[in-house]
Motif scaffolding. Sequence first.
Motif, mmCIF file in Angstrom:
data_model
loop_
_atom_site.group_PDB
_atom_site.id
_atom_site.type_symbol
_atom_site.label_atom_id
_atom_site.label_comp_id
_atom_site.label_asym_id
_atom_site.label_seq_id
_atom_site.Cartn_x
_atom_site.Cartn_y
_atom_site.Cartn_z
ATOM 1 N N ARG A 104 1.038 -1.526 0.135
ATOM 2 C CA ARG A 104 -0.091 0.275 -0.274
ATOM 3 C C ARG A 104 0.705 1.186 -0.372
ATOM 4 O O ARG A 104 0.054 2.206 0.386
ATOM 5 N N ALA A 105 1.952 1.509 -0.494
ATOM 6 C CA ALA A 105 2.579 2.364 -0.303
ATOM 7 C C ALA A 105 2.583 3.224 -1.106
ATOM 8 O O ALA A 105 1.660 2.789 -2.153
ATOM 9 N N CYS A 106 3.036 4.722 -1.113
ATOM 10 C CA CYS A 106 2.439 5.114 -2.566
ATOM 11 C C CYS A 106 3.542 5.269 -3.198
ATOM 12 O O CYS A 106 4.578 4.675 -3.645
ATOM 13 N N THR A 107 3.028 5.748 -4.649
ATOM 14 C CA THR A 107 3.955 5.225 -6.811
ATOM 15 C C THR A 107 5.355 5.653 -6.184
ATOM 16 O O THR A 107 5.794 5.670 -6.290
ATOM 17 N N ASN A 108 5.620 7.095 -5.447
ATOM 18 C CA ASN A 108 6.974 8.097 -5.297
ATOM 19 C C ASN A 108 7.745 6.751 -4.103
ATOM 20 O O ASN A 108 8.719 6.474 -4.470
ATOM 21 N N CYS A 109 7.455 6.315 -3.200
ATOM 22 C CA CYS A 109 7.693 5.511 -2.407
ATOM 23 C C CYS A 109 8.089 3.949 -3.127
ATOM 24 O O CYS A 109 8.743 3.292 -2.509
ATOM 25 N N ALA A 110 7.339 3.440 -3.687
ATOM 26 C CA ALA A 110 7.060 2.312 -4.394
ATOM 27 C C ALA A 110 7.685 2.141 -5.268
ATOM 28 O O ALA A 110 9.161 1.039 -5.258
ATOM 29 N N ARG A 111 8.425 3.368 -6.066
ATOM 30 C CA ARG A 111 9.314 3.117 -7.137
ATOM 31 C C ARG A 111 10.996 4.019 -6.232
ATOM 32 O O ARG A 111 11.686 2.572 -7.408
ATOM 33 N N ALA A 112 10.865 4.206 -5.520
ATOM 34 C CA ALA A 112 12.230 4.567 -4.938
ATOM 35 C C ALA A 112 12.056 3.578 -4.095
ATOM 36 O O ALA A 112 13.794 3.473 -3.535
ATOM 37 N N LYS A 113 11.743 2.094 -3.595
ATOM 38 C CA LYS A 113 11.858 1.420 -2.945
ATOM 39 C C LYS A 113 12.146 1.968 -0.914
ATOM 40 O O LYS A 113 13.039 0.839 -1.108
ATOM 41 N N CYS A 114 11.672 2.586 -0.888
ATOM 42 C CA CYS A 114 11.662 3.117 0.592
ATOM 43 C C CYS A 114 10.193 2.686 1.305
ATOM 44 O O CYS A 114 9.404 3.105 1.057
ATOM 45 N N ARG A 115 10.647 3.084 2.630
ATOM 46 C CA ARG A 115 9.424 3.116 3.923
ATOM 47 C C ARG A 115 8.313 4.423 3.556
ATOM 48 O O ARG A 115 8.899 5.287 3.577
ATOM 49 N N CYS A 116 7.474 3.623 3.540
ATOM 50 C CA CYS A 116 6.018 4.707 3.235
ATOM 51 C C CYS A 116 5.642 4.986 4.644
ATOM 52 O O CYS A 116 4.618 4.227 4.511
ATOM 53 N N ILE A 117 6.182 6.250 5.444
ATOM 54 C CA ILE A 117 5.265 6.971 6.752
ATOM 55 C C ILE A 117 4.789 8.094 6.109
ATOM 56 O O ILE A 117 4.858 8.412 6.084
ATOM 57 N N TYR A 118 2.928 7.742 6.362
ATOM 58 C CA TYR A 118 1.985 9.094 6.734
ATOM 59 C C TYR A 118 2.321 10.585 8.114
ATOM 60 O O TYR A 118 2.273 9.425 8.686
ATOM 61 N N ARG A 119 2.005 11.147 7.635
ATOM 62 C CA ARG A 119 2.152 12.387 8.809
ATOM 63 C C ARG A 119 1.404 12.476 9.281
ATOM 64 O O ARG A 119 -0.188 12.158 9.390
ATOM 65 N N THR A 120 1.225 12.428 10.617
ATOM 66 C CA THR A 120 0.501 13.060 11.313
ATOM 67 C C THR A 120 -0.567 13.973 11.290
ATOM 68 O O THR A 120 0.179 15.052 11.301
ATOM 69 N N GLY A 121 -1.739 14.111 11.118
ATOM 70 C CA GLY A 121 -3.081 15.257 10.434
ATOM 71 C C GLY A 121 -2.808 15.623 9.455
ATOM 72 O O GLY A 121 -2.898 16.607 8.635
ATOM 73 N N GLY A 122 -1.668 14.273 8.627
ATOM 74 C CA GLY A 122 -1.830 14.725 6.913
ATOM 75 C C GLY A 122 -1.524 13.436 5.731
ATOM 76 O O GLY A 122 -2.801 12.539 6.560
#
Length: 643
Positions: free
Chosen positions: A25-43
């Motif tokens: 369920r990572a976003c497309t940018n994080c998935a393309r970069a193969k990084c951990r996708c962590i959503y901001r609190t309140g964002g």
Amino acid sequence: METASSSSTTTANGSVNGMPAPYGRACTNCARAKCRCIYRTGGADCERCHRLRKECIPSVSVRKRNGKRTHVSRAAQLEAKLEDLVSLLRHQAGPGGTAPSPGEPSVASSTPAPSARSAASVAGDHSPHPVPVAVLPPQLPDCHPAHGKGRPTPVARGTLLGSKFEPQNVGPRSPTPPPVEPPAIPYCTYQPSPSEAADGLVTFRKYMLIFLPFVYLPSNMTEERLRKTYPFLWFSIMTVTSKNVDRRLVMSESIKKFIAQKMVMEHEKSLDLLFGLLVIMGWTHYHIKREKPILSLLASLAKSLVFDLGLNKVPSEPYISACLKTAFHPPPREKTMEERRAVLACFLLTSQISHSLKRLDALTWTSHMEESLQFLTQRHEWEGDDLLVAQVKIQLIVEQLNRATSQSIDNAPPSYYLSALHTQLTNIKTQLPSHLQQNDTILSHISYTELAIHEAAVAKPRISPTTTVPDLQRYAAMEACLNAIKDWFDRHFSIPSYVYIGMTFSYWCHMAHCLLSLYRLSVLDDPAWDRRAVRNKLDLLRICDQLKLGFEELSAKRRLDSGPTIEEDGFTKFNMMLRTMKSGWVAELAAIDGVDLNGGGHHSSSVEQYLDAGNANELNLPLFHAEDPEAWMAGLFDMNWDP
């Protein structure tokens, strides 16, 4: 977004603020970069996209949902495939371009969608919702669209199912012809006419069965009935009784091919084949055509038939049958009279061939064959049974002699053993039925057996080669050999020449053996042996003249009956051989007697009388000396004896 609690919210992609996005369920940018996708609190975006000032686009889920599947068993899938295959075969086997009958399921020519049930199960694996099955339009079998054209062109033979079923044939299929039954007789360009077949059967009954009574042919057995009962035996009889040499050799070649096809290729075994082989073995001099003798091969084939038919013993079950708990052989049954005669005749012929050629072993004598011999003695159906029993009993003595000779160190059995064999032979002669007391066939067989026994005694080494004391036992055996040879030729010359056509090949082997033994006794260089007394008692050259006279009479009669032929008759060749042998023996006997071959005047010996008759011009003929017994017997009827 949907509120989960007072301290955390759920984003559009299902992740909780401040927590990493779930797997996949990572976003497309994080998935393309193969990084951990962590959503901001309140964002609404992840920390990486917020820091890099990129648009945070949630990824599209491609993970398969575990929808409710319809379980189909493996057996059901196989049944569906079999139904599709049967339907396809029916469609292919029908007339070209016709639709299947209403009772049959419609089948597309393309195989990716085997059936509605299997297609539905496959679609259910990929989507939770049922997907309609695409039905392709039917195509003409064995056709495909032409390149750039709108009409189909036929596919070449050899495509799927095309080479077997041939669905492109238009119109109703022709009915399948019934299987062709293999021929029961050899294929030959020449077939005897009904009158020739009847005459051949009469000749076989009258002249041949009196020397080898291996089968009983009653008077009501016509040639048509014999052909239906034993077709191969019938054809073999027609071959050996054919008067024309060229036709007989053509029929003989077809017999050899037939035997190879039936026994080697088709593994057939029958009493009819064994009977036919016995005819070929018994009168094989009618089948020789300038090639190596085939007696060893024929004898081996006959023995294999006896084994396969279980005529020599009761077949026992192998050890593996106990493990498999199944029987390999049918239950034993009582042998018929035909089977008993066949196995006894097979032993008789193979033993005679073994004694003459020294290249193969005879059919092993068993207790089951002894029971057949006793059964035939007590329940004989015709006079030939008594003759066959007597021949087998005499040949058993020869077989014992052969076994004892091969097992002895110096190839000479002990004297007491030879004496026991001679006693057995005498008992057989005294116990002959009344109608066989003067039978020339059985009495000549007894005389030849006496010769074989006494020759084994002559072959024994001398007590001391340097001693001057004569070996009386050895000379007595030599005298007995001479008497046996004289008895054999006396019996032979009492038989009319027209009966020679029925004499077996073994009979001619015995005659050749007697001639050679008489020649050895006539030229034996031994101080205590009187060679002139031998020639006075049994003259070798006069014996040859009498034999030539009989063969000349028979050859002249057969030439009148058959007409001109390319190949010469075997008896004509035998006559040439005798003339050649005699010319060589004359020269040797003349040298022993000290006779001048170029001299003249009155002569008294048989050698000198032979020269006076004007036969000196034959002395330059080559003498056939063959150490190989099989080559010798081949030379009797096969060699070119033209001077």
